[in-house]
Design an enzyme around this catalytic site. Structure first.
Site, PDB file in Angstrom:
ATOM      1  N   THR A  48      45.008  35.548  38.558  1.00 57.10           N
ATOM      2  CA  THR A  48      46.154  34.886  39.190  1.00 57.10           C
ATOM      3  C   THR A  48      45.986  35.070  40.554  1.00 57.10           C
ATOM      4  O   THR A  48      46.541  34.420  41.454  1.00 57.10           O
ATOM      5  CB  THR A  48      47.412  35.326  38.608  1.00 57.10           C
ATOM      6  OG1 THR A  48      47.536  35.283  37.378  1.00 57.10           O
ATOM      7  CG2 THR A  48      48.566  34.605  39.315  1.00 57.10           C
ATOM      8  N   TYR A 110      30.582  34.544  31.444  1.00 59.40           N
ATOM      9  CA  TYR A 110      29.339  33.564  31.531  1.00 59.40           C
ATOM     10  C   TYR A 110      28.254  34.254  30.857  1.00 59.40           C
ATOM     11  O   TYR A 110      27.625  33.372  30.077  1.00 59.40           O
ATOM     12  CB  TYR A 110      29.281  33.464  32.969  1.00 59.40           C
ATOM     13  CG  TYR A 110      28.078  32.621  33.235  1.00 59.40           C
ATOM     14  CD1 TYR A 110      28.461  31.215  33.160  1.00 59.40           C
ATOM     15  CD2 TYR A 110      26.862  32.747  33.527  1.00 59.40           C
ATOM     16  CE1 TYR A 110      27.470  30.061  33.394  1.00 59.40           C
ATOM     17  CE2 TYR A 110      25.832  31.725  33.717  1.00 59.40           C
ATOM     18  CZ  TYR A 110      26.322  30.488  33.493  1.00 59.40           C
ATOM     19  OH  TYR A 110      25.156  29.537  33.831  1.00 59.40           O
ATOM     20  N   ARG A 141      38.449  32.424  29.429  1.00 56.47           N
ATOM     21  CA  ARG A 141      38.059  32.407  30.759  1.00 56.47           C
ATOM     22  C   ARG A 141      36.511  32.987  30.608  1.00 56.47           C
ATOM     23  O   ARG A 141      35.724  32.637  31.340  1.00 56.47           O
ATOM     24  CB  ARG A 141      38.681  33.079  31.868  1.00 56.47           C
ATOM     25  CG  ARG A 141      40.104  32.369  32.108  1.00 56.47           C
ATOM     26  CD  ARG A 141      40.620  33.329  33.227  1.00 56.47           C
ATOM     27  NE  ARG A 141      41.818  32.372  33.581  1.00 56.47           N
ATOM     28  CZ  ARG A 141      42.129  31.445  34.567  1.00 56.47           C
ATOM     29  NH1 ARG A 141      40.945  31.015  35.050  1.00 56.47           N
ATOM     30  NH2 ARG A 141      43.276  30.953  34.674  1.00 56.47           N
TER      31      ARG A 141
END
Length: 294
Positions: A48, A110, A141
């Site tokens: 955030t 990732y 995410r």
């Protein structure tokens, strides 16, 4: 080591001026607003806080601004994580962590490591870190889920791993963690919409996005949940459901920054590849806030 992070933590935004630079005054005001309204601790430079699009120097600047505004009143947690284990360890070893109650470290993204890879990553983080660690599982995410078995293995093996911020929006996973966790290990909700349910089931609280804009109501809801006062807590939860949904409907933190702008705490500037909330969303947020009894 027992988890010290209880109640409502906030994942604080990094406010920017319209020219893209950090808005120091707005950031200090958000800190003060949360201290005055019941927030229990502040998490700096998480998702955030747009941690992936601020520079190393800006991260230091954010830390300095928040520390100065906070004046030691609330515990501070610093986000230090990534998918390059060596670099994460270097950052931990190169950062003065004396003013922090702990760090929040995201599961590697990732690269999509195996569960053993995630374990070994956090083993290295644990060995390097002089302060308590909150693991951060956010598969939406990172593109990989840290399983309850891996989380609990880390909790049992490393004393300074004291909690997990679980943000998979998976009720079964929360319950598995709560059922099998070792004594003193914290399960912290990273999902604002599930935070009350987690607290009522025995969780330690939340690291919240919407909480920084409506801290009085949100922290009261979590306190009631942790005390088992479900009926009163759910009254607040139902009042907050619409805004909690709205802020995540486009992207985070564009949604929460639109709320903070409507509350005149900061403007809504975000850094690319994020873009500001649409006019339609801003209008919905304004309508909600005009009817909300804070």
């Amino acid at each position: 080591m027992k988890n010290p992070f209880l109640g409502t933590g906030i994942a604080i935004v990094t406010p920017f001026k319209t020219n893209g630079s950090i808005d120091e005054e707005a950031l200090a005001n958000i800190v003060e607003f949360n201290i005055d309204n019941g927030t229990n601790y502040i998490v700096i430079c998480g998702t955030t806080g747009e941690s992936v699009t601020i520079t190393k120097q800006e991260k230091l600047d954010v830390i300095a601004i928040i520390s100065k505004a906070n004046k030691g009143r609330l515990p501070l947690v610093l986000g230090i994580g990534g998918n390059n284990t060596v670099e994460v360890v270097k950052e931990i070893e190169g950062t003065d962590l004396s003013q922090f109650a702990g760090i929040l470290s995201v599961s590697p993204y990732y690269s999509k490591p195996t569960q053993e890879g995630i374990y070994q990553h956090f083993k290295a983080v644990s060995n390097a870190c002089p302060v308590p660690i909150i693991l951060y599982n956010v598969p939406g995410r990172t593109a990989s889920n840290m399983s309850p078995e891996t989380t609990l293995r880390l909790a049992n093996d490393f004393e300074n791993i004291v909690a997990v911020k679980e943000a998979g929006n998976n009720v079964a996973q929360y319950l598995n963690l709560l059922k099998d966790k070792p004594e003193g290990f914290g399960v912290i909700s990273g999902d604002d919409d599930l935070a009350l349910s987690v607290a009522l089931a025995g969780g330690d609280g939340v690291i919240s996005v919407i909480g920084q804009a409506l801290p009085k109501a949100f922290s009261k809801m979590i306190a009631l949940g942790r005390a088992g006062e479900a009926k009163e807590a759910y009254k607040i939860h139902f009042d907050l459901m619409e805004i909690t949904s709205l802020i995540f409907s486009e992207n985070n933190p564009a949604g929460i920054k639109a709320v903070l702008q409507a509350l005149e705490l900061c403007n809504d500037t975000v850094r690319l590849p994020l873009v500001v909330a649409t006019d339609e969303l801003k209008e919905k947020i304004k309508n909600y806030l005009s009817n909300f009894n804070k």
